[in-house]
Design a protein around this motif. Structure first.
Motif, PDB file in Angstrom:
ATOM      1  N   LEU A  33     -10.632  15.927  -0.674  1.00 40.89           N
ATOM      2  CA  LEU A  33     -10.610  14.519  -1.068  1.00 40.89           C
ATOM      3  C   LEU A  33     -11.964  13.902  -0.758  1.00 40.89           C
ATOM      4  O   LEU A  33     -12.472  14.024   0.355  1.00 40.89           O
ATOM      5  CB  LEU A  33      -9.521  13.760  -0.304  1.00 40.89           C
ATOM      6  CG  LEU A  33      -9.550  12.228  -0.428  1.00 40.89           C
ATOM      7  CD1 LEU A  33      -9.211  11.806  -1.849  1.00 40.89           C
ATOM      8  CD2 LEU A  33      -8.589  11.582   0.567  1.00 40.89           C
ATOM      9  N   ALA A  34     -12.540  13.235  -1.747  1.00 47.53           N
ATOM     10  CA  ALA A  34     -13.792  12.508  -1.563  1.00 47.53           C
ATOM     11  C   ALA A  34     -13.660  11.151  -2.245  1.00 47.53           C
ATOM     12  O   ALA A  34     -12.697  10.897  -2.963  1.00 47.53           O
ATOM     13  CB  ALA A  34     -14.967  13.291  -2.142  1.00 47.53           C
ATOM     14  N   VAL A  54      -6.986  18.564   7.397  1.00 48.90           N
ATOM     15  CA  VAL A  54      -7.757  17.898   8.443  1.00 48.90           C
ATOM     16  C   VAL A  54      -8.719  16.894   7.819  1.00 48.90           C
ATOM     17  O   VAL A  54      -9.264  17.128   6.743  1.00 48.90           O
ATOM     18  CB  VAL A  54      -8.524  18.935   9.298  1.00 48.90           C
ATOM     19  CG1 VAL A  54      -9.538  19.693   8.451  1.00 48.90           C
ATOM     20  CG2 VAL A  54      -9.201  18.285  10.491  1.00 48.90           C
ATOM     21  N   ASN A  55      -8.882  15.776   8.503  1.00 50.30           N
ATOM     22  CA  ASN A  55      -9.733  14.683   8.023  1.00 50.30           C
ATOM     23  C   ASN A  55     -10.878  14.426   8.996  1.00 50.30           C
ATOM     24  O   ASN A  55     -10.694  14.484  10.225  1.00 50.30           O
ATOM     25  CB  ASN A  55      -8.907  13.399   7.869  1.00 50.30           C
ATOM     26  CG  ASN A  55      -9.775  12.153   7.764  1.00 50.30           C
ATOM     27  OD1 ASN A  55     -10.017  11.463   8.759  1.00 50.30           O
ATOM     28  ND2 ASN A  55     -10.251  11.859   6.574  1.00 50.30           N
ATOM     29  N   PRO A  66     -13.987   9.230   4.165  1.00 50.05           N
ATOM     30  CA  PRO A  66     -12.939  10.018   4.824  1.00 50.05           C
ATOM     31  C   PRO A  66     -12.701  11.391   4.180  1.00 50.05           C
ATOM     32  O   PRO A  66     -11.592  11.662   3.706  1.00 50.05           O
ATOM     33  CB  PRO A  66     -11.715   9.117   4.625  1.00 50.05           C
ATOM     34  CG  PRO A  66     -11.947   8.541   3.234  1.00 50.05           C
ATOM     35  CD  PRO A  66     -13.442   8.475   3.031  1.00 50.05           C
ATOM     36  N   PRO A  67     -13.712  12.274   4.083  1.00 46.25           N
ATOM     37  CA  PRO A  67     -13.454  13.576   3.458  1.00 46.25           C
ATOM     38  C   PRO A  67     -12.300  14.300   4.148  1.00 46.25           C
ATOM     39  O   PRO A  67     -12.223  14.348   5.380  1.00 46.25           O
ATOM     40  CB  PRO A  67     -14.779  14.318   3.635  1.00 46.25           C
ATOM     41  CG  PRO A  67     -15.485  13.614   4.752  1.00 46.25           C
ATOM     42  CD  PRO A  67     -15.071  12.187   4.641  1.00 46.25           C
ATOM     43  N   THR A  68     -11.387  14.840   3.319  1.00 46.65           N
ATOM     44  CA  THR A  68     -10.184  15.481   3.831  1.00 46.65           C
ATOM     45  C   THR A  68      -9.985  16.808   3.124  1.00 46.65           C
ATOM     46  O   THR A  68      -9.927  16.851   1.887  1.00 46.65           O
ATOM     47  CB  THR A  68      -8.953  14.587   3.610  1.00 46.65           C
ATOM     48  OG1 THR A  68      -9.184  13.305   4.219  1.00 46.65           O
ATOM     49  CG2 THR A  68      -7.703  15.206   4.205  1.00 46.65           C
ATOM     50  N   LEU A  69      -9.886  17.886   3.895  1.00 48.95           N
ATOM     51  CA  LEU A  69      -9.671  19.221   3.342  1.00 48.95           C
ATOM     52  C   LEU A  69      -8.230  19.634   3.607  1.00 48.95           C
ATOM     53  O   LEU A  69      -7.778  19.618   4.757  1.00 48.95           O
ATOM     54  CB  LEU A  69     -10.632  20.221   3.978  1.00 48.95           C
ATOM     55  CG  LEU A  69     -10.597  21.649   3.423  1.00 48.95           C
ATOM     56  CD1 LEU A  69     -11.053  21.667   1.966  1.00 48.95           C
ATOM     57  CD2 LEU A  69     -11.460  22.570   4.274  1.00 48.95           C
ATOM     58  N   SER A  70      -7.508  19.991   2.542  1.00 54.40           N
ATOM     59  CA  SER A  70      -6.075  20.277   2.662  1.00 54.40           C
ATOM     60  C   SER A  70      -5.701  21.570   1.958  1.00 54.40           C
ATOM     61  O   SER A  70      -6.342  21.978   0.979  1.00 54.40           O
ATOM     62  CB  SER A  70      -5.243  19.135   2.057  1.00 54.40           C
ATOM     63  OG  SER A  70      -5.505  17.905   2.681  1.00 54.40           O
TER      64      SER A  70
END
Length: 224
Positions: free
Chosen positions: A85-86, A137-138, A113-117
């Motif tokens: 997410l960007a 994780v964010n 808030p970059p978020t890798l899922s």
């Protein structure tokens, strides 16, 4: 048309429809890019505001903000993928509440808030409607913190928020409009905790804030 002809026609059409439906499904190796409006809606819960280590009471507040959201996903299998997410930077007003004469806007902050899922699609692959769930994780990076001009005139000096690491969860859905183009909607909960710091008349002021926003996004996607 005879009953035999009708059945025969149905047998011929059914595979074609199934093939078209299967073509909508995500497959291992697909790259999915989504873009749309994303809103960060903080559900903040703060500690009492402290000055020089003494609790004054009150709390910190943040407003919501909407920006351009971007998702980049890669399908590891037909049902499991990874997603980033960007977004363009979010901007929030930070305020003080519950301290009488000190209440009101303190300043503004920006954050990314970059978020890798990891994401999982539980539906059969022949469905054009593909709901999914994800967890990851964010990292939230706060920057461009600025006091309002009235706070600076009132004796406040300096303003910053600590960056944050936390967990994130989401639910979402893709609806395939064509083999490559999709509608997307998603809702996330992100664990964001930070400490806000400033000073007044030389006395350091701090407040711990659990931002913990709900994040909503609606947009379009394209599958490569």
């Amino acid at each position: 048309m005879s009953r035999f002809a009708t059945v025969a026609a149905g047998l011929l059409i059914a595979p074609a429809l199934l093939a078209a439906s299967v073509a909508h499904a995500h497959q291992a190796g697909d790259v999915i890019v989504r873009a749309g409006a994303v809103t960060v809606d903080p559900r903040e819960d703060s500690s009492a505001i402290e000055a020089g280590g003494v609790a004054l009471g009150g709390k910190a507040t943040l407003d919501s903000n909407t920006q351009l959201g971007l998702n980049f996903a890669y399908m590891l299998t037909d049902s499991v993928g990874i997603e980033l997410l960007a977004a363009t930077p979010f901007q929030h007003d930070v305020g003080i509440s519950g301290l009488g004469a000190l209440d009101g806007k303190l300043g503004t902050i920006k954050h990314l808030p970059p978020t890798l899922s990891a994401i999982w699609y539980p539906m059969q692959s022949n469905s054009a409607f593909q709901p999914y769930v994800g967890a990851g994780v964010n990292f939230t990076w706060f920057f461009d913190e600025e006091l309002s001009s009235s706070r600076e005139a009132g004796g406040f000096d300096g303003f910053r928020l600590d960056n944050s690491w936390g967990l994130a969860g989401q639910v979402g859905a893709d609806f395939m409009l064509t083999e490559n183009v999709m509608l997307n909607a998603q809702v996330r909960y992100i664990d964001i905790s930070t400490t806000g710091k400033t000073s007044l008349g030389g006395a350091p002021i701090e407040v711990d804030v659990d931002v913990d926003p709900w994040v909503y996004m609606v947009g379009l996607g394209y599958k490569f």
